[in-house]
Design an enzyme around this catalytic site. Structure first.
Site, mmCIF file in Angstrom:
data_model
loop_
_atom_site.group_PDB
_atom_site.id
_atom_site.type_symbol
_atom_site.label_atom_id
_atom_site.label_comp_id
_atom_site.label_asym_id
_atom_site.label_seq_id
_atom_site.Cartn_x
_atom_site.Cartn_y
_atom_site.Cartn_z
ATOM 1 N N GLU A 132 1.114 -0.886 -0.436
ATOM 2 C CA GLU A 132 0.340 0.177 -0.237
ATOM 3 C C GLU A 132 0.827 1.581 0.345
ATOM 4 O O GLU A 132 -0.009 2.437 -0.869
ATOM 5 C CB GLU A 132 -0.292 -0.033 1.119
ATOM 6 N N THR A 185 -3.957 8.931 -4.990
ATOM 7 C CA THR A 185 -3.977 8.896 -3.427
ATOM 8 C C THR A 185 -3.211 9.744 -2.683
ATOM 9 O O THR A 185 -2.985 10.367 -1.457
ATOM 10 C CB THR A 185 -3.966 7.564 -2.026
HETATM 11 N N1 HSE Z 1 -7.482 6.036 5.135
HETATM 12 C C1 HSE Z 1 -6.621 6.502 3.696
HETATM 13 C C2 HSE Z 1 -7.006 7.470 3.433
HETATM 14 C C3 HSE Z 1 -7.473 5.624 2.444
HETATM 15 O O1 HSE Z 1 -7.834 8.802 3.403
HETATM 16 O O2 HSE Z 1 -5.725 8.059 2.451
HETATM 17 C C4 HSE Z 1 -7.005 6.055 1.363
HETATM 18 O O3 HSE Z 1 -7.808 4.396 0.351
#
Ligand code: HSE
Length: 311
Positions: A132, A185
């Site tokens: 990840e 992300t």
């Molecule tokens: N918790 C993470 C974020 C999840 O919000 O950046 C990313 O999919």
């Protein structure tokens, strides 16, 4: 030694769940990624991508979430075994429903099985988080933990890692809505505040506690009151055209609560019946359409199973 092969499917997941930024996530039944993993004589990881938006995903193992997860796994067991991993993407990358986590989870379960299961699912998590980190630039587990373990997961602590299964009321249903554009992300994490006011931290902690109690007691009013995010949603909402209008459409159709799924652009809603989860999906797709965006709805129960070995 004859080469071996295995096929594994892992499903999408919803992270954050409003009040649980970086610490709550749940698995949904679809969409999913389908991986075929073959041992091969020459060492190293070869990755072959196909499926939805597969061209946008790096195939060098170090830069691929599944590849990186397996490299981390093999490093721990000191194995030189080579693998060819064919990843068929059913979950669009950059959609906010754990696309990278699903590929990593399926790859880890497959490799673990092919090597005689040296690890249990909980042990695989740390390798999934290494995967990840490639996609998001951070060690968060709120997609990879539900993708690997199934269910609704609380990450109580990252150091040391403490992962807990939360209870799921029988009639709790999810709707994930994927608008047709992507959010990176890493970029969405760069937007986050470095500090939050104490008042917001207290309110978020109260909502998180309320949410977990709501799950325990199957108290849907309490769940709904608790689904507020003061950390990520205020800054990320602007990435999603019409966000507040689509959210309101979900609430007007009877959702318990609605927010951004992970780092977006997907939204999620929770409902107290399968019928409402479907209607909420239709209403949100229609609302996105009025805002000029195509989207797809995935109504689903909370998916309680780990990745499935298909053959
Ligand atoms: N918790 C993470 C974020 C999840 O919000 O950046 C990313 O999919």
């Amino acid at each position: 030694m004859p080469e071996k092969s295995i096929r594994v499917r892992a499903t999408a997941s919803v992270a954050n769940v409003s009040c649980g930024f970086d610490c709550i996530g749940y698995a949904i039944a679809e969409p999913s990624d389908d991986l075929t993993i073959e041992t091969q004589e020459k060492p190293g990881i070869e990755i072959v991508m196909s499926g939805i938006k597969a061209d946008s995903i790096p195939t060098a193992a170090e830069n691929n979430t599944a590849g990186k997860a397996i490299l981390s796994f093999l490093n721990t067991v000191d194995s030189q075994q080579g693998f060819k991993i064919k990843i068929k993407k059913g979950i669009p990358p950059g959609s906010g429903i754990g696309s990278s986590a699903a590929s990593a989870a399926a790859a880890l379960v497959g490799v673990n099985e092919l090597l005689g299961n040296p690890f249990n699912l909980n042990d695989l998590l740390i390798h999934g988080m290494a995967g990840e980190a490639v996609a998001s630039g951070s060690f968060h587990a709120d997609n990879i933990a539900p993708a690997l373990l199934g269910g609704m997961i609380l990450i109580r602590s990252y150091d040391p890692l403490d992962i807990l299964q939360l209870p799921i009321p029988d009639n709790l249903f999810s709707t994930a809505i994927l608008p047709d554009f992507t959010v990176n992300t890493k970029d969405a994490r760069r937007m986050l505040p470095k500090r939050v006011p104490l008042k917001s931290a207290v309110e978020q902690a109260g909502n998180l506690a309320g949410f977990t109690l709501g799950l325990h007691e199957a108290d849907f009013d309490l769940l709904g009151r608790s689904m507020v995010d003061l950390f990520a949603e205020p800054v990320r909402a602007e990435l999603i055209p019409g966000y507040h209008i689509v959210q309101q459409a979900a609430m007007d159709t009877g959702a318990i609560g609605c927010g951004i799924s992970g780092s977006g652009p997907a939204l999620f809603a929770l409902s107290d019946s399968e019928e409402i989860s479907r209607k909420v999906g239709i209403a949100m797709v229609e609302s996105f359409r009025k805002n000029g965006l195509n989207s797809i709805a995935y109504p689903s129960p909370i998916h309680r199973k780990p990745p499935e070995i298909l053959d």
